[in-house]
Design a protein around this motif. Structure first.
Motif, PDB file in Angstrom:
ATOM      1  N   ARG A 173       0.832  -1.210   0.000  1.00 47.90           N
ATOM      2  CA  ARG A 173       0.000   0.000   0.000  1.00 47.90           C
ATOM      3  C   ARG A 173       0.865   1.258   0.000  1.00 47.90           C
ATOM      4  NH1 ARG A 173      -4.135  -2.431   4.231  1.00 47.90           N
ATOM      5  NH2 ARG A 173      -5.592  -3.363   2.766  1.00 47.90           N
ATOM      6  N   GLN A 174       1.902   1.259   0.810  1.00 46.34           N
ATOM      7  CA  GLN A 174       2.806   2.415   0.847  1.00 46.34           C
ATOM      8  C   GLN A 174       3.504   2.605  -0.493  1.00 46.34           C
ATOM      9  OE1 GLN A 174       5.357   1.598   4.158  1.00 46.34           O
ATOM     10  NE2 GLN A 174       3.775   2.060   5.682  1.00 46.34           N
ATOM     11  N   GLU A 181       1.144   4.235  -2.861  1.00 44.75           N
ATOM     12  CA  GLU A 181       0.973   5.654  -2.552  1.00 44.75           C
ATOM     13  C   GLU A 181       2.144   6.492  -3.069  1.00 44.75           C
ATOM     14  OE1 GLU A 181       0.451   5.706   1.669  1.00 44.75           O
ATOM     15  OE2 GLU A 181      -1.569   4.840   1.549  1.00 44.75           O
TER      16      GLU A 181
END
Length: 166
Positions: free
Chosen positions: A65-66, A69
């Motif tokens: 997820r990071q 992003e």
């Protein structure tokens, strides 16, 4: 006029016992050879410990997820040469298109069917967001290209793609 034929040997209990033991000895021997070949040629595992991998699963989800992003763009090109070596060129850019510098990239060519054939690739920074490396003894065929990018001792980027090298 009767033709004389040699007398056929009678089937005795000893003959049946020897035949049965020989039959099962051959079957067991072939099974042992096939089992040994199967175990040594294809280990059949993706990870060494499924339990450890399951414990790290949530960390991997958060790291993915990071990474999404950050929206980094890492382009890779792998070129296999006739001498069996493979050269890799990476171009790394952030979400705004600026070159990523100061990163530590590691790459591996992994065989999908045999981990023993995996080849690590040492990646060096060439400047301006470009990185390059080389691996020896790379056979033609399907490979998984795994690229890991670290900054400050923390993994910032991970990519795994199936490629075909001629």
């Amino acid at each position: 006029m009767a033709a004389s034929s040699p007398a056929a040997r009678p089937i005795t209990g000893r003959f049946v016992l020897v035949t049965t033991i020989t039959f099962f000895a051959v079957v067991i021997s072939v099974n042992m050879v096939m089992m040994r070949l199967a175990i040594t040629t294809l280990p059949g595992t993706e990870v060494d410990s499924a339990y450890s991998a399951s414990l790290a699963y949530q960390r991997e989800i958060n790291a993915a997820r990071q990474q999404n992003e950050r929206d980094w763009q890492v382009q890779a090109h792998v070129d296999r040469r006739p001498d069996g070596s493979a050269a890799i060129a990476l171009e790394a850019r952030d979400h705004a298109g600026a070159p990523l510098t100061g990163m530590s990239f590691l790459a591996r060519l992994e065989r999908p069917i045999d981990r023993r054939a995996d080849r690590p690739i040492e990646i060096a920074e060439a400047g301006g967001g470009s990185y390059s490396g080389r691996a020896e003894g790379v056979a033609a065929g399907q490979w998984d290209l795994v690229i890991e990018g670290d900054a400050d001792g923390r993994r910032m980027f991970l990519s795994k793609n199936r490629i075909l090298l001629n």
